[in-house]
Design an enzyme around this catalytic site. Structure first.
Site, short mmCIF file in Angstrom:
data_model
loop_
_atom_site.label_atom_id
_atom_site.label_comp_id
_atom_site.label_asym_id
_atom_site.label_seq_id
_atom_site.Cartn_x
_atom_site.Cartn_y
_atom_site.Cartn_z
CG HIS A 101 -1.95 -1.07 1.23
ND1 HIS A 101 -3.22 -0.93 0.71
CD2 HIS A 101 -1.90 -2.35 1.67
CE1 HIS A 101 -3.89 -2.06 0.87
NE2 HIS A 101 -3.10 -2.95 1.45
NE ARG A 155 -5.30 -6.43 8.17
CZ ARG A 155 -6.34 -5.68 7.83
NH1 ARG A 155 -7.56 -6.16 7.87
NH2 ARG A 155 -6.17 -4.43 7.44
CG HIS A 190 -2.68 -1.42 14.70
ND1 HIS A 190 -2.82 -2.69 14.20
CD2 HIS A 190 -2.25 -1.57 15.98
CE1 HIS A 190 -2.48 -3.57 15.12
NE2 HIS A 190 -2.14 -2.92 16.20
CG ASN A 195 -8.02 -4.24 1.02
OD1 ASN A 195 -7.33 -3.24 1.22
ND2 ASN A 195 -7.53 -5.46 1.07
FE1 HDD Z 1 -2.66 -4.84 5.46
C1 HDD Z 1 -1.19 -1.82 5.12
C2 HDD Z 1 -5.65 -3.54 4.31
C3 HDD Z 1 -4.03 -7.99 5.38
C4 HDD Z 1 0.12 -6.04 6.90
N1 HDD Z 1 -3.28 -3.03 4.84
C5 HDD Z 1 -2.53 -1.91 4.77
C6 HDD Z 1 -3.33 -0.82 4.27
C7 HDD Z 1 -4.57 -1.30 4.04
C8 HDD Z 1 -4.56 -2.69 4.40
C9 HDD Z 1 -5.76 -0.53 3.51
C10 HDD Z 1 -2.83 0.60 4.03
C11 HDD Z 1 -2.98 1.44 5.25
C12 HDD Z 1 -2.51 2.84 4.96
O1 HDD Z 1 -3.12 3.49 4.10
O2 HDD Z 1 -1.56 3.25 5.60
N2 HDD Z 1 -4.45 -5.62 4.89
C13 HDD Z 1 -5.58 -4.90 4.56
C14 HDD Z 1 -6.70 -5.80 4.47
C15 HDD Z 1 -6.24 -7.05 4.75
C16 HDD Z 1 -4.83 -6.93 5.03
C17 HDD Z 1 -8.12 -5.37 4.15
C18 HDD Z 1 -6.97 -8.34 4.82
C19 HDD Z 1 -8.21 -8.46 5.05
N3 HDD Z 1 -2.04 -6.69 6.00
C20 HDD Z 1 -2.78 -7.85 5.93
C21 HDD Z 1 -2.02 -8.92 6.54
C22 HDD Z 1 -0.84 -8.37 7.00
C23 HDD Z 1 -0.88 -6.97 6.63
C24 HDD Z 1 -2.50 -10.35 6.67
C25 HDD Z 1 0.31 -8.99 7.72
C26 HDD Z 1 0.25 -10.08 8.41
N4 HDD Z 1 -0.83 -4.08 5.87
C27 HDD Z 1 0.15 -4.75 6.52
C28 HDD Z 1 1.34 -3.89 6.87
C29 HDD Z 1 0.90 -2.51 6.29
C30 HDD Z 1 -0.45 -2.80 5.70
C31 HDD Z 1 2.65 -4.42 6.43
C32 HDD Z 1 1.87 -1.80 5.35
C33 HDD Z 1 1.90 -0.37 5.79
C34 HDD Z 1 1.19 -0.35 7.04
O3 HDD Z 1 0.73 -1.60 7.34
O4 HDD Z 1 1.03 0.61 7.75
O5 HDD Z 1 1.52 -3.84 8.23
#
Ligand code: HDD
Length: 711
Positions: free
Chosen positions: A74, A357, A338, A147
Site C-alpha cells: 500500500h 494483522r 492499525h 479494502n
Molecule cells: Fe494490510 C497496510 C488492508 C491484510 C500487513 N493493509 C494496509 C493498508 C490497508 C490494508 C488498507 C494501508 C494502510 C494505509 O493506508 O496506511 N491488509 C488490509 C486488508 C487485509 C490486510 C483489508 C486483509 C483483510 N495486511 C494484511 C495482513 C498483513 C498486513 C495479513 C500482515 C500479516 N498491511 C500490513 C502492513 C501494512 C499494511 C505491512 C503496510 C503499511 C502499514 O501496514 O502501515 O503492516
C-alpha cells in the site's frame, strides 16, 4: 478547498502544528534569519567551501534524510479529511459511542491506496485498493483498515509475506512494477486454491476503478459488536459509494497510466477542491453470536462474504470527504493505521488473518516512521488526550510533568488511574477459548470455489467478458506453461467455459489438477473435498455486479468539450451549463492552448490541447458545432487527433454528443459506421440532446454494446 469551512475537532487540533510561510523571513531550523540562500561560505569566491558553513550543512543534512521507507504494501496512496455522520443508532448492538448517538459527527482521515506498486507507480494498476479510515472518536482512534474487495487471497496471516513476495516485482530484476501479470504471482496463486475467490474480484473491473469515490469499501473480516449488556453480534462493515461502483476498461487503464498516472489522486483532490465531496453510505451486516455456525461457510474465513441476500446490509451512516490535506508527507504519508486501534464496543474475531494483522501494523510503523512515538505525529494523535506511563524514545514530543512514570504509585496520587468499564475502560470480550495447540487449518475453511463461482455467476455478460480477458492478459505474461496450465485447472472448478476460453488463448490444455496443497489438512485431497461442496444458499447475488449499482447522477463526471475558434457558443454553453448544474465538470480541448473566439465574439481559454490530453481522461465527449470550428477541426493536422479522440471514446463505450454541423466528423469516425441504435450517441438530430447526453453519462458506459462498438 484550502480554507473551507470543514473544520472539526481533528482539523482544529492539526492547526496548532500547521504553518504558513506567507510574509515570513527565511530562517534556519533554529530560527536564525538567513541573509544569503544562494551561495555557500567559501575561502574566496572561487575557493573551497568551508566546513564551518552551518547553514549549508543543516540544509544538505536535512535534505539527505528527507526520505523514509515506503510502506511495504500500500505504498502509493492518496488521503483526505472528512466526517462520519451516524444516521441510525446501533446502540442495540454496540456501545461504541460514535455508533450510538444518532446525528453524531466524528472526524475522519481516509487513505486510499494501491497494494503492490511503489510510491511513484501508477494509480491505474490492476490491483486491490486500500480504503483505510481513521475515526477520531471521543473514546480514542478507531481504525477500519479496509479494502475495496470484501475477501482476501489467503486465510492465514502466516502466508502474507509469501503472497506479497509473489506479487511484488521479481527480486532478481525488479520487474514488473505495480503489476500482478508475472510468473511469481501466478505460480503462488495456482498453488493456493483458497485465493480463487479473490482472484475473481481481482480479475474483474473492480481492480481498475474509475475513481476512489466510485469504489466500495469492506472491512473484510468479521468483527464483533458488544453492547452495554455484553451481548455480542458478528459484524461485517461496508462503505457503498453514493455515485455507484464504476470502473474503466482495461485498455483505458493502460492508456491512463501513461497520460495521467495520478488520475485517481487528481480526481480526489480536484473533486474536494470544487466542493464535490465524495460520499459513501456506511453499512453493517449483523449476525447474532448464537448464529455463528448457521452458514455454509465459516464467518472466520476471510475468503468468504456473507451474501447480502442472506444477511442484508443496514445503512446507518454517511462518510463524507471534504478537505484535502495541507501537506502530503505530514498527513497522507505519516498516517499510521492499525486494525488493533479499537474503541469499547468493537472487538476482534479469531479470523487467523486478522489475528496476524494485529501484530504487523505497529511493527511496520516502527521501521517506517522510526519510533514508538509515531502516535504523536499530528495526523495520528487521538482527539482524546493521552495519559500513561510510557516515556521517552526517539522524537518524543509530549512533556509529562512530575516524578512518576510507573503504576501503582502513591507519589503521583495514583494517577493516571485505570478506567472502570462504566467510565469507558476497554475490556476485551469474554470468550471461552479451549483447544489443543495445533498448527492446522479448520476444515470449515476448505470450500474454495463456491463463492468464486457465486461471484462469477453474478456478473453481467460484459463483466464476465472483461474478467475473462483480464485472465488472458495476465496469464499470457506468464512464461512457464506449467503455471498457466495449473491455473486453468483451478478455473475449471469455477466455470468450465471460462477455463476453456482462457486455456485456448494462452496455449494450454484444460487438465484436472493434482498437486500438493499446503493450505489443506495433510490428509485432505482438494478434489475429494470439493466433491463434498454443498449446494449454495445463494446462486446469484445482485450486489456483486457493478451493473446493479448505477445511480442517476453525473456528479463528479468529467466531460471533454472538443472546440475550436468560431464554435457555436450558444449551443455549447447550454450543454455546459446543464452539465455543471448537475455537478459535472466541463473541460475545453482545442487544437492549441491559445485563447479562441466563439461565434458570438466572446473569448474562451482551453484547458487542454488535442495533444496534451486524451479521451481516456474523460467520461464523455461533446463535439462543438459552428462552421468555422468544424472547418478547423477538419484540417489535416487536427483531423486525425479529433478522430482518435472520438474513436477511442467510442471504443470505451462512452457517451458522445455531436452537435449541429459536426456531421463530417461524425461520418469520418467509427461512430458513423454503426449499424444499430446506440443510446449513448447523441447527435444534432436529437431533440433534448443535452438531457439525453446527461442521461447517457449517468449510466456510466454502454458496456452491453462493447462488442458492436469494437467491431
Ligand atoms: Fe494490510 C497496510 C488492508 C491484510 C500487513 N493493509 C494496509 C493498508 C490497508 C490494508 C488498507 C494501508 C494502510 C494505509 O493506508 O496506511 N491488509 C488490509 C486488508 C487485509 C490486510 C483489508 C486483509 C483483510 N495486511 C494484511 C495482513 C498483513 C498486513 C495479513 C500482515 C500479516 N498491511 C500490513 C502492513 C501494512 C499494511 C505491512 C503496510 C503499511 C502499514 O501496514 O502501515 O503492516
Amino acid at each position: 478547498m484550502k480554507d473551507n469551512k470543514n473544520i472539526n475537532e481533528k482539523t482544529d487540533q492539526l492547526k496548532v502544528h500547521t504553518t504558513l510561510n506567507e510574509n515570513e523571513k527565511l530562517t534556519t531550523n533554529q530560527g536564525l534569519k538567513i541573509n544569503n540562500n544562494q551561495d555557500s561560505l567559501k575561502a574566496g569566491d572561487r575557493g573551497p567551501t568551508l566546513l564551518e558553513d552551518f547553514i549549508l550543512r543543516e540544509k544538505i543534512t536535512h535534505f539527505d534524510h528527507e526520505r523514509i521507507p515506503e510502506r511495504v504494501v500500500h505504498a502509493r496512496g492518496s488521503g483526505a479529511h472528512g466526517v462520519f455522520k451516524l444516521n441510525k443508532s446501533l446502540a442495540q448492538y454496540t456501545k461504541a459511542k460514535f455508533l450510538t448517538e444518532e446525528g453524531k459527527e466524528t472526524p475522519v482521515f481516509v487513505r486510499f491506496s494501491t497494494v503492490a506498486g511503489s510510491r511513484g507507480s501508477t494509480d491505474l494498476a490492476r490491483d486491490v485498493r486500500g480504503f483505510a479510515v481513521k475515526f477520531y472518536t471521543e473514546e480514542g482512534n478507531y481504525d477500519l483498515v479496509a479494502n475495496n474487495m470484501p475477501v482476501f487471497f489467503i486465510q492465514d496471516a502466516i502466508k502474507f509475506p509469501d503472497l506479497v513476495h509473489a506479487v511484488k516485482p521479481e527480486p532478481d530484476n525488479e520487474i514488473p512494477q505495480a503489476a500482478s501479470a508475472h510468473d511469481t504471482f501466478w505460480d503462488f496463486i495456482s498453488l493456493m486454491p483458497e485465493s480463487m475467490h479473490m482472484i475473481m474480484w481481482l480479475m474483474s473491473d473492480r481492480a481498475i476503478p474509475r475513481s476512489f469515490s466510485r469504489m466500495e469499501g469492506f472491512g473484510v473480516h468479521s468483527f464483533k459488536f458488544i453492547n452495554e449488556e455484553g451481548k455480542v453480534h458478528f459484524v461485517k462493515f461496508h462503505f457503498k459509494p453514493k455515485l455507484g461502483v464504476h470502473s474503466v476498461a482495461w485498455d483505458e487503464a493502460q492508456r491512463i497510466s501513461g497520460v495521467d498516472p495520478d488520475f485517481h489522486k487528481r480526481d480526489l483532490w480536484e473533486s474536494i477542491e470544487k466542493g464535490i465531496f465524495p460520499e459513501w453510505d456506511f453499512g453493517v451486516q449483523l449476525i447474532p453470536e448464537e448464529d455463528e455456525h448457521k452458514f455454509d461457510f465459516d464467518l472466520l474465513d476471510p475468503t468468504k462474504i456473507v451474501p447480502e441476500e442472506v444477511v442484508p446490509v443496514q445503512l446507518v451512516g454517511t462518510l463524507t470527504l471534504n478537505k484535502n490535506p495541507d501537506n502530503f508527507f505530514a498527513e497522507t504519508e505519516q498516517v499510521a493505521f492499525h486494525p488493533g486501534h479499537l474503541v469499547p464496543g468493537i472487538d476482534f474475531t479469531n479470523d487467523p488473518l486478522l489475528q496476524g494483522r494485529l501484530f504487523s501494523y505497529t511493527d511496520t510503523q516502527l521501521s517506517r516512521l522510526g519510533s514508538p512515538n509515531f502516535h504523536e505525529i499530528p495526523i495520528n494523535r487521538s482527539i482524546n488526550t493521552v495519559h500513561n506511563n510510557q516515556r521517552d524514545g526517539h522524537m518524543r514530543q509530549q512533556i509529562v510533568k512530575g516524578k512518576v512514570s510507573y503504576e501503582p504509585n502513591s507519589i503521583g496520587g495514583g494517577c493516571p488511574f485505570q478506567a472502570m468499564m462504566k467510565e469507558g475502560g476497554f475490556t476485551s470480550q469474554e470468550e471461552r477459548v479451549s483447544g489443543k495447540k495445533v498448527r492446522e487449518r479448520s476444515k470449515s475453511f476448505v470450500d474454495h470455489y463456491s463463492q468464486a463461482k457465486l461471484f462469477y455467476n453474478s456478473q453481467s455478460t460484459p463483466e464476465k467478458f472483461h474478467l475473462q480477458n483480464a485472465l488472458i492478459f495476465e496469464l499470457s505474461k506468464v512464461t512457464i506453461p506449467e503455471i498457466r496450465e495449473r491455473l486453468v485447472g483451478q478455473l475449471v472448478y469455477i466455470d468450465k467455459f471460462l477455463a476453456w476460453r482462457v486455456a485456448e488463448k494462452i496455449g494450454v490444455e484444460v487438465k484436472e489438477l493434482d498437486f500438493p496443497n499446503q493450505s489443506l489438512p495433510a490428509d485432505a485431497n482438494p478434489i475429494d473435498l470439493q466433491s463434498e461442496e454443498k449446494e449454495p444458499e445463494v446462486k446469484i447475488s445482485e450486489a456483486l455486479s457493478m451493473q446493479n449499482t448505477i445511480k442517476n447522477t453525473v456528479k463528479g463526471r468529467k466531460i471533454g468539450f472538443i472546440v475550436a475558434g468560431g464554435l457555436d457558443a450558444g449551443a455549447s454553453d447550454e450543454v455546459k451549463t446543464k452539465l455543471e448544474e448537475k455537478g459535472a465538470t466541463v473541460e475545453l480541448i482545442a487544437p492549441s492552448l491559445a485563447p479562441l473566439r466563439t461565434s458570438d465574439g466572446s473569448t474562451l481559454i482551453p484547458k487542454h490541447s488535442l495533444t496534451s490530453t486524451a479521451s481516456v481522461c474523460f467520461d464523455a465527449l461533446y463535439i462543438a458545432g459552428g462552421e468555422d470550428a468544424v472547418k478547423e477541426l477538419l484540417i489535416p493536422e487536427n483531423k486525425h487527433l479529433v478522430l482518435h479522440f472520438i474513436n477511442e471514446a467510442y471504443k470505451h463505450c462512452k457517451a458522445i454528443y455531436f452537435d449541429e454541423g459536426t456531421q463530417p466528423l461524425y461520418m469520418n469516425s467509427n461512430v458513423g459506421a454503426r449499424a444499430h441504435e446506440d443510446p449513448a450517441i447523441i447527435t444534432w438530430e436529437d431533440k433534448n440532446g443535452a438531457e439525453k447526453f446527461i442521461h447517457a453519462i449517468a449510466k456510466h458506459r454502454v458496456w452491453e454494446l462493447e462488442q458492436e462498438r469494437n467491431s
